[in-house]
Design an enzyme around this catalytic site. Sequence first.
Site, short mmCIF file in Angstrom:
data_model
loop_
_atom_site.label_atom_id
_atom_site.label_comp_id
_atom_site.label_asym_id
_atom_site.label_seq_id
_atom_site.Cartn_x
_atom_site.Cartn_y
_atom_site.Cartn_z
N HIS A 174 37.12 5.58 4.83
CA HIS A 174 37.60 5.57 3.46
C HIS A 174 38.64 4.44 3.34
CE1 HIS A 174 36.21 9.71 4.08
NE2 HIS A 174 36.00 9.77 2.78
N HIS A 196 52.03 -4.52 28.29
CA HIS A 196 51.84 -4.19 26.87
C HIS A 196 50.36 -3.90 26.65
CE1 HIS A 196 50.17 -8.26 26.11
NE2 HIS A 196 51.00 -8.59 27.08
#
Length: 324
Positions: A9, A169
Amino acid sequence: MVGIILASHGQFAAGIKQSGQMIFGEQEKVEAVTFMPDEGPDDLHKHLEDAIAKFDPDDEVLFLIDLWGGSPFNQANSIYEAHKDKWAIVTGLNLPMLIEAYGSRLSMDSAQDIAAHLLDAGREGIKIKPESLDKVTKPAAQAAPTTSNAGQPGSLEYVLARVDSRLLHGQVATTWTKTTNPTRIIVVSDSVAKDDLRKNLIKEAAPAGVKAHVIPIDQMIKIAKDDKHFGGQRALLLFETPEDALRAIEGGVPLKELNIGSMSHSVGKVQPNKVLAFDQKDIDTFHQLEKDGVKFDVRKVPADHAENMDAILKKAQDELNAQK
């Protein structure tokens, strides 16, 4: 290759596709389908069919969808029914799930095998702090597999050594660990080893099944010279600066290649490309590494094309000279 359709959506599918590319690099055969407020089910169905048409006719398709029972799921499900022997649908799409899907395509060629694998990745990506709020009892972690030479002296295997100012990371914890399969991630840095906060953050950022350590450079040198306690272990080394890497290599850590990921900009440095910044000391360090026989693999993620380090260094030197 399994084709992946991201459906949602609103613009969520397009946004998470962009986020996934930032971490894992550009991906082939991935399409984002968005269901906007002014559209109806027929519009959405056509968007899905158009996305599938971009794949090869014999490609299997994996739908990663935001919400079970919503319009994107319902329309995808109507298409899936004709291919349910090979295709698959997974809902509850989140970024860890998407990254795992990209990594799984490197070793799996079945949409349904990937789908089954993604359930755990999606769940494991949901974490909470403080951890005391998590009332779910988790099963004990399984020990990481070891190779047949486990316990033998001199058997620590270096699967990747990377210079990256960001250290551990997302790109390292996902893409590089999936392509190199380490059992240990070792941050080699004197400054980080003295910083308890950074050490704890690095240990918490380690992916499931991989242990993260932060050690001083001299300790890494000692381990390299006598690694009998690390038989069967596969090490991914992270250096914050090229200077740290040079010191480790000249001290005896047997690295023949360095992956160059990122070097942060600071005052006095030039930045010849988007992610690498140099001062004169950095340039001299890389030239010394070259003299020591070290090769450079300049890539943020495995999917990137390697850049030419000599050309980057020349451009950096020219820019520094122009500042004088």
